[in-house]
Design a protein around this motif. Structure first.
Motif, PDB file in Angstrom:
ATOM      1  N   GLY A  31      22.437 -29.189-108.998  1.00 38.68           N
ATOM      2  CA  GLY A  31      21.546 -29.819-108.022  1.00 38.68           C
ATOM      3  C   GLY A  31      20.056 -30.284-108.649  1.00 38.68           C
ATOM      4  N   GLY A  32      20.001 -30.609-109.720  1.00 39.96           N
ATOM      5  CA  GLY A  32      18.876 -31.110-110.244  1.00 39.96           C
ATOM      6  C   GLY A  32      17.870 -30.268-111.595  1.00 39.96           C
ATOM      7  N   GLU A  33      16.800 -30.484-111.643  1.00 41.32           N
ATOM      8  CA  GLU A  33      16.276 -30.192-112.634  1.00 41.32           C
ATOM      9  C   GLU A  33      16.075 -28.605-112.639  1.00 41.32           C
ATOM     10  N   PRO A  34      16.313 -27.798-113.832  1.00 42.29           N
ATOM     11  CA  PRO A  34      16.189 -26.418-113.660  1.00 42.29           C
ATOM     12  C   PRO A  34      14.784 -25.850-112.982  1.00 42.29           C
ATOM     13  N   ALA A  35      13.851 -26.480-113.047  1.00 37.10           N
ATOM     14  CA  ALA A  35      12.456 -26.201-112.521  1.00 37.10           C
ATOM     15  C   ALA A  35      12.697 -26.209-111.014  1.00 37.10           C
ATOM     16  N   THR A  36      13.230 -26.970-110.377  1.00 35.34           N
ATOM     17  CA  THR A  36      13.556 -27.093-108.927  1.00 35.34           C
ATOM     18  C   THR A  36      14.605 -26.144-108.525  1.00 35.34           C
ATOM     19  N   ARG A  37      15.346 -25.237-109.109  1.00 40.01           N
ATOM     20  CA  ARG A  37      16.560 -24.623-108.623  1.00 40.01           C
ATOM     21  C   ARG A  37      15.752 -23.132-108.346  1.00 40.01           C
ATOM     22  N   GLY A  38      15.559 -22.671-107.172  1.00 41.95           N
ATOM     23  CA  GLY A  38      15.329 -21.319-106.874  1.00 41.95           C
ATOM     24  C   GLY A  38      13.824 -21.208-106.668  1.00 41.95           C
ATOM     25  N   ARG A  39      13.310 -20.049-106.302  1.00 42.30           N
ATOM     26  CA  ARG A  39      12.068 -19.869-105.731  1.00 42.30           C
ATOM     27  C   ARG A  39      11.415 -18.665-106.481  1.00 42.30           C
ATOM     28  N   THR A  40       9.983 -18.811-106.943  1.00 45.75           N
ATOM     29  CA  THR A  40       9.339 -17.829-107.396  1.00 45.75           C
ATOM     30  C   THR A  40       8.260 -17.188-106.378  1.00 45.75           C
ATOM     31  N   THR A  41       8.165 -16.133-106.378  1.00 44.08           N
ATOM     32  CA  THR A  41       7.143 -15.460-105.695  1.00 44.08           C
ATOM     33  C   THR A  41       6.562 -14.500-106.600  1.00 44.08           C
ATOM     34  N   ILE A  42       5.196 -14.427-106.446  1.00 42.58           N
ATOM     35  CA  ILE A  42       4.112 -13.753-107.063  1.00 42.58           C
ATOM     36  C   ILE A  42       3.517 -12.586-105.916  1.00 42.58           C
ATOM     37  N   ALA A  43       3.891 -11.419-106.284  1.00 45.91           N
ATOM     38  CA  ALA A  43       3.224 -10.271-105.127  1.00 45.91           C
ATOM     39  C   ALA A  43       1.470 -10.486-105.326  1.00 45.91           C
ATOM     40  N   ASP A  44       1.042  -9.947-104.092  1.00 48.41           N
ATOM     41  CA  ASP A  44      -0.355  -9.827-104.091  1.00 48.41           C
ATOM     42  C   ASP A  44      -0.880  -8.817-105.226  1.00 48.41           C
ATOM     43  N   GLY A  45       0.006  -7.844-105.545  1.00 50.94           N
ATOM     44  CA  GLY A  45      -0.647  -6.812-106.581  1.00 50.94           C
ATOM     45  C   GLY A  45      -0.653  -7.394-107.827  1.00 50.94           C
ATOM     46  N   VAL A  46       0.002  -8.501-108.273  1.00 51.83           N
ATOM     47  CA  VAL A  46       0.038  -9.198-109.604  1.00 51.83           C
ATOM     48  C   VAL A  46      -1.401 -10.074-109.740  1.00 51.83           C
ATOM     49  N   VAL A  47      -1.617 -10.788-108.650  1.00 56.71           N
ATOM     50  CA  VAL A  47      -2.814 -11.517-108.690  1.00 56.71           C
ATOM     51  C   VAL A  47      -4.117 -10.611-108.690  1.00 56.71           C
ATOM     52  N   GLU A  48      -3.772  -9.396-107.996  1.00 58.84           N
ATOM     53  CA  GLU A  48      -4.982  -8.570-108.053  1.00 58.84           C
ATOM     54  C   GLU A  48      -5.352  -8.005-109.369  1.00 58.84           C
ATOM     55  N   LYS A  49      -4.062  -7.850-110.134  1.00 66.24           N
ATOM     56  CA  LYS A  49      -4.512  -7.028-111.610  1.00 66.24           C
ATOM     57  C   LYS A  49      -5.006  -8.295-112.374  1.00 66.24           C
ATOM     58  N   ILE A  50      -4.557  -9.466-112.237  1.00 62.42           N
ATOM     59  CA  ILE A  50      -5.239 -10.357-113.112  1.00 62.42           C
ATOM     60  C   ILE A  50      -6.355 -10.484-112.747  1.00 62.42           C
ATOM     61  N   ALA A  51      -6.923 -10.832-111.581  1.00 64.16           N
ATOM     62  CA  ALA A  51      -8.534 -10.999-111.132  1.00 64.16           C
ATOM     63  C   ALA A  51      -9.178  -9.867-111.554  1.00 64.16           C
TER      64      ALA A  51
END
Length: 161
Positions: A31-51
């Motif tokens: 069904g198309g380009e590999p980048a468009t297959r599926g969804r990526t979710t990023i948890a709040d905690g991941v962003v909090e650690k980076i920040a």
């Protein structure tokens, strides 16, 4: 190869035309380009650690979090198996494509608070956007304290290393 022989080696293709067996088109599967297959979710905690890590990298930031959270954190850090919380003083709200951050920092005495806040904001936005691909829509910074030169740290070095 004669025209009749070439005709025998042609095949029907989905658009109604014909093409030679040796030059078949490959159809994309899935069904198309590999980048468009599926969804990526990023948890709040991941962003909090980076920040949290990005904010601590800024010169003039002494610590993260309010006095109370730093006190509890210092106790938690002394518990065997405990580790320093890089998310202390950071709260993230993560959506599908955007995130907003609230940071609470303690600055060193003598630094220009506005300059430190601007540097923290820029460093956090750059790190979060580069690592997650999320658009950072806002970074709210609350300066909760100033570390004076003669004040002792609330988080002294452990005696056993």
């Amino acid at each position: 190869m004669t025209e009749a022989a070439a005709e025998q080696h042609r095949t029907q293709v989905p658009d109604g035309g014909t093409e030679s067996l040796g030059t078949r088109r490959t159809t994309k599967r899935g069904g198309g380009e590999p980048a468009t297959r599926g969804r990526t979710t990023i948890a709040d905690g991941v962003v909090e650690k980076i920040a949290g890590l990005a904010a601590r990298d800024v010169l003039g930031v002494h610590a993260m979090g309010s006095g109370l959270s730093r006190t509890f954190g210092a106790v938690r850090d002394r518990v065997p198996g405990g580790s320093k919380s890089v998310t202390r003083g950071v709260k993230a709200e993560v959506g599908e494509v955007q995130t907003a951050l609230d940071l609470e920092i303690v600055v060193d005495y003598g630094v220009a608070i506005a300059d430190v806040a601007q540097a923290v904001r820029e460093n956090v936005i750059a790190a979060v956007e580069r690592m997650t691909g999320l658009e950072v829509v806002e970074v709210n910074i609350a300066v909760s304290d100033v570390k004076l030169p003669d004040e002792e740290d609330e988080e002294p070095e452990p005696r056993i290393q």
